[in-house]
Design a protein around this motif. Sequence first.
Motif, mmCIF file in Angstrom:
data_model
loop_
_atom_site.group_PDB
_atom_site.id
_atom_site.type_symbol
_atom_site.label_atom_id
_atom_site.label_comp_id
_atom_site.label_asym_id
_atom_site.label_seq_id
_atom_site.Cartn_x
_atom_site.Cartn_y
_atom_site.Cartn_z
ATOM 1 N N MET A 1 18.944 16.034 1.303
ATOM 2 C CA MET A 1 18.130 17.154 1.753
ATOM 3 C C MET A 1 17.265 17.670 0.596
ATOM 4 O O MET A 1 17.781 18.013 -0.470
ATOM 5 N N PRO A 2 15.929 17.732 0.747
ATOM 6 C CA PRO A 2 15.069 18.164 -0.356
ATOM 7 C C PRO A 2 15.228 19.652 -0.657
ATOM 8 O O PRO A 2 15.471 20.461 0.236
ATOM 9 N N ILE A 3 15.122 19.998 -1.930
ATOM 10 C CA ILE A 3 15.148 21.391 -2.370
ATOM 11 C C ILE A 3 13.902 21.623 -3.210
ATOM 12 O O ILE A 3 13.705 20.968 -4.237
ATOM 13 N N LYS A 4 13.080 22.558 -2.777
ATOM 14 C CA LYS A 4 11.844 22.855 -3.505
ATOM 15 C C LYS A 4 11.911 24.240 -4.124
ATOM 16 O O LYS A 4 12.203 25.218 -3.446
ATOM 17 N N VAL A 5 11.639 24.295 -5.428
ATOM 18 C CA VAL A 5 11.600 25.561 -6.158
ATOM 19 C C VAL A 5 10.185 25.768 -6.691
ATOM 20 O O VAL A 5 9.616 24.875 -7.325
ATOM 21 N N VAL A 6 9.634 26.940 -6.436
ATOM 22 C CA VAL A 6 8.313 27.307 -6.948
ATOM 23 C C VAL A 6 8.498 28.387 -8.009
ATOM 24 O O VAL A 6 9.165 29.395 -7.762
ATOM 25 N N ILE A 7 7.930 28.153 -9.186
ATOM 26 C CA ILE A 7 8.036 29.109 -10.286
ATOM 27 C C ILE A 7 6.672 29.764 -10.486
ATOM 28 O O ILE A 7 5.740 29.137 -10.996
ATOM 29 N N ILE A 8 6.526 31.009 -10.044
ATOM 30 C CA ILE A 8 5.274 31.742 -10.198
ATOM 31 C C ILE A 8 5.297 32.457 -11.550
ATOM 32 O O ILE A 8 6.205 33.241 -11.827
ATOM 33 N N GLY A 9 4.297 32.148 -12.360
ATOM 34 C CA GLY A 9 4.338 32.509 -13.771
ATOM 35 C C GLY A 9 4.863 31.320 -14.542
ATOM 36 O O GLY A 9 5.549 31.460 -15.551
ATOM 37 N N GLY A 10 4.521 30.133 -14.049
ATOM 38 C CA GLY A 10 5.063 28.890 -14.619
ATOM 39 C C GLY A 10 4.637 28.628 -16.045
ATOM 40 O O GLY A 10 5.305 27.887 -16.763
ATOM 41 N N GLY A 11 3.531 29.260 -16.491
ATOM 42 C CA GLY A 11 3.091 29.088 -17.865
ATOM 43 C C GLY A 11 3.792 29.996 -18.851
ATOM 44 O O GLY A 11 3.464 30.012 -20.041
#
Length: 443
Positions: free
Chosen positions: A1-11
Amino acid sequence: MPIKVVIIGGGSSYTPELIEGMLDRYESFPITNIVLVDIKEGEEKLETVGKLAKRMIKKAGKQIHLTWTLDRREALKDADFVTTQIRVGGLKAREKDERIPLSHGFIGQETNGAGGIMKAFRTIPVLMDIANDIHDICPNAWLINFTNPAGIIIEALIKYSHHKRVIGVCNIPLNMRHSVAEILAVKPSDIMIEFIGMNHFVFGSKIYVNGMERTEEVLAKLQEKLDYSPANIVSLGWTKELLESLKVLPNPYHDYYFHTREVLNQDVRAFRENGTRAEVVQQLEKGLFKLYSDSKLNAKPKELEERGGAYYSDVACSLMDSLYNNKGDVQTVNTINNGAIFDLPEDTVIEANCVITKDGPEPILVGNLPISIKGIILQMKNTEELVIQAALSGKYEDAYLAFLMNPLIGDEKMSKTLLNELLIAHKEQLPQFKEAIRQIEII
């Protein structure tokens, strides 16, 4: 099962620690896709951090697809978890938050006093937009926020955004556990602290080591002036009188409230010798990004700990792991009170020990606040509510009241002076205060 994480402020310079935390938990939390997101002004840092993160993943030998982008809405598609670590206005804005209050004889700090209020004014509208995007694009995703002031932001989102699956995290409770473990010469995993209060204003009401209470022993040892602070706060120690009167464990940020004059004098000296903390951090950041740019670097450098954010990855990644696996373990997070503290409204946000399930945090019953800290906690909570009201209304009188009622300001005329100067200094990041700022400039 895929797990997607988005990091806002990735820089952010903190991102490598977050990547490290995810890699350490890959067996129980097998992320398949990470997207780093930032704004145009942070594009160069985003690419530098993205390349380092890819090298870290390659070294770990994990099958994680990592990309980076400036398109937030595109990144959010199919996200399961979204983390937010943004700084509206960057470190230059933080420098103003610190420099301007100090120039008038008040604490200048990024999450406390006038500086903390201004950061909330700049940040709450942006996080509201992010939360509403999440609700539109990936409504089942959990938003894990460690943008400061974390507790105020989470309360604003829970009360006023469309997205309710939001949790705030902070490294201070874990930092306190590690500090207590060092004081008692035991492992941090042996320590359990009952937390009570709000973000950056939380107390430890009871301290246990392997199930045995040792609160009095810890409070006695703290009287020996042992260091008890993260890298960004200089510990001043606690007196016998304060600890024996409170009968609870303060957190490092309480220095600003219980040692206000001494902290102010110390900060003014540091300001004159080295500039504001923001200026020091800007130099640290330059060094960090020079390290990050080295194509041979494939791990989080130890120098990152000097930024003062140690343990963020443990907190954020442990939380995501527990939500995903429905662990039912106990973690300290910022979430809705829901009756855990009798003296506070049910819909307010507290920082407390919670059982973490797939449906979110369930605060553990605290009961009544101890009389020793009840008054100041109620005052701080009222101040937080006023800050949220002003951040959303953009009304001058709301902002003035938030300044006046903050215990680190509390001066009628200086509240106006500080507010006016800070509003003008930050006007580019405060569109909701456009009319209020126009009136100030006319005068």
